[in-house]
Design an enzyme around this catalytic site. Structure first.
Site, short mmCIF file in Angstrom:
data_model
loop_
_atom_site.label_atom_id
_atom_site.label_comp_id
_atom_site.label_asym_id
_atom_site.label_seq_id
_atom_site.Cartn_x
_atom_site.Cartn_y
_atom_site.Cartn_z
CG LEU A 178 51.04 26.08 26.36
CD1 LEU A 178 49.68 26.54 25.85
CD2 LEU A 178 51.80 27.22 26.97
CE LYS B 80 51.49 31.39 26.72
NZ LYS B 80 51.72 30.73 28.00
CD GLU C 259 51.25 22.30 31.07
OE1 GLU C 259 52.08 22.71 30.27
OE2 GLU C 259 50.02 22.43 30.91
CE1 TYR D 37 48.30 32.61 29.05
CE2 TYR D 37 50.37 33.79 29.25
CZ TYR D 37 49.58 32.72 29.57
OH TYR D 37 50.06 31.75 30.42
N1 PDD Z 1 53.96 30.20 30.47
N2 PDD Z 1 52.97 25.22 30.21
C1 PDD Z 1 52.24 26.21 30.74
C2 PDD Z 1 51.03 25.87 31.53
C3 PDD Z 1 52.61 27.56 30.52
O1 PDD Z 1 51.88 28.56 31.03
C4 PDD Z 1 53.79 27.84 29.78
C5 PDD Z 1 54.23 29.25 29.49
C6 PDD Z 1 54.53 26.75 29.27
C7 PDD Z 1 55.78 26.95 28.45
O2 PDD Z 1 55.49 27.45 27.17
P1 PDD Z 1 56.54 28.37 26.39
O3 PDD Z 1 57.80 27.58 26.31
O4 PDD Z 1 55.92 28.58 25.10
O5 PDD Z 1 56.71 29.62 27.22
C8 PDD Z 1 54.08 25.46 29.49
C9 PDD Z 1 54.31 31.58 30.23
C10 PDD Z 1 55.78 31.83 30.17
C11 PDD Z 1 53.60 32.45 31.26
O6 PDD Z 1 52.43 32.19 31.48
O7 PDD Z 1 54.19 33.40 31.79
#
Ligand code: PDD
Length: 284
Positions: free
Chosen positions: A204, A148, A180, A33
């Site tokens: 991620l 992801k 994280e 996703y």
């Molecule tokens: N989450 N780390 C994890 C485990 C994440 O699920 C996310 C993003 C990030 C940040 O990645 P980015 O900057 O590309 O959004 C880091 C999204 C926002 C979610 O699951 O809603």
């Protein structure tokens, strides 16, 4: 008014949107996703999300049912049809429907679903003024966090643990080092140096992270990409997180103790401002 969602090539009212009970996303969490934020009706960092999607699909030997141009068009159509000013577009691609078998099916067609969520005032979250509280929890996720995937049960459990403790989120810790947040990347600032974990399979590869590190370097902020311990975080001058839905969000408390002065830090405040203004300029 019901939302219009996108399912396998069609724009349909959400009540009519369906996928198969045999879908491997449902049976095996065999899907990936992306979440792209929308500000002022425009997509933030769309390119980065499209590139990471391609990488996630490749890592899982999954077919991409769309081109990048088609994907952009679908995002734009959904933003327009649902009259989204501020909010996000969620995109999910799974390996598709097939008889239940652990091995990947040879002939399944991928399922693709996109929908919007309106979030009025997304960039003006009150939490950005007060800062958020996090707790630390053990990182019990699988070892390919760079992909992801939609298997998000442990992050959900982490959010519930945070809620139960009166906090806003949880930072996950492995072998003493912070990996994280449950749905965001984690940072600390010590003596003017911005520290965040290096890229690898353990986290991620955040799209917001990439942009923020670039803006930090442009602003002459020294950056160290390396693991940091929970003790270092508790002793830091500042802490913050980044993600597509929170941008740059200050963290002022870890496990009940203040980070630095316990107030929103200057580096986090500045990077949030720069990220929002630069990303808006580049939004599509
Ligand atoms: N989450 N780390 C994890 C485990 C994440 O699920 C996310 C993003 C990030 C940040 O990645 P980015 O900057 O590309 O959004 C880091 C999204 C926002 C979610 O699951 O809603």
């Amino acid at each position: 008014m019901s939302r219009t969602v996108y399912v396998n090539g069609a724009y349909v009212p959400e009540e009519e949107a369906t996928v198969s009970v045999f879908d491997r996303g449902f049976l095996f969490a065999d899907g990936v996703y992306e979440v792209t934020s929308v500000l002022g009706g425009k997509l933030i960092d769309f390119d980065g999300h499209a590139v990471r999607l391609e990488r996630s699909l490749n890592e899982l030997e999954m077919k991409n049912p769309t081109s990048k141009d088609e994907l952009l068009e679908i995002h734009r159509q959904l933003v327009e049809r649902n009259d989204i000013d501020d909010g996000l577009v969620y995109l999910q691609i799974t390996r598709g429907a097939a008889d239940r078998d652990f091995a990947y099916p040879k002939d399944a067609e991928p399922t693709i679903v996109l929908f919007t969520q309106a979030k009025r005032g997304l960039a003006d979250s009150p939490l950005a003024q007060t800062g958020m509280k996090v707790i630390s929890i053990e990182d019990q996720r699988w070892g390919r966090r760079d992909i992801k995937t939609v298997q998000l049960l442990y992050p959900s459990m982490g959010k519930m643990m945070a809620k139960a403790a009166g906090a806003d989120d949880a930072w996950m810790v492995e072998d003493g080092f912070v990996t994280e947040g449950t749905s965001n990347n984690a940072y600390i600032v010590k003596d003017g140096v911005l520290i965040t974990r290096h890229l690898g399979n353990e986290i991620l590869h955040g799209i917001t992270r990439k942009a923020v590190l670039k803006f930090a370097e442009e602003a002459q902020i020294k950056v160290e990409e390396r693991p940091f311990t929970l003790a270092e975080a508790q002793d830091a001058d500042e802490a913050f997180i980044t993600s597509a839905s929170t941008f740059v969000m200050p963290v002022v408390e870890i496990d009940g103790g203040p980070v630095g002065t316990g107030e929103v830090g200057e580096v986090a405040r500045r990077l949030r401002e720069i990220y929002l203004s630069e990303s808006l300029k580049a939004a599509v």
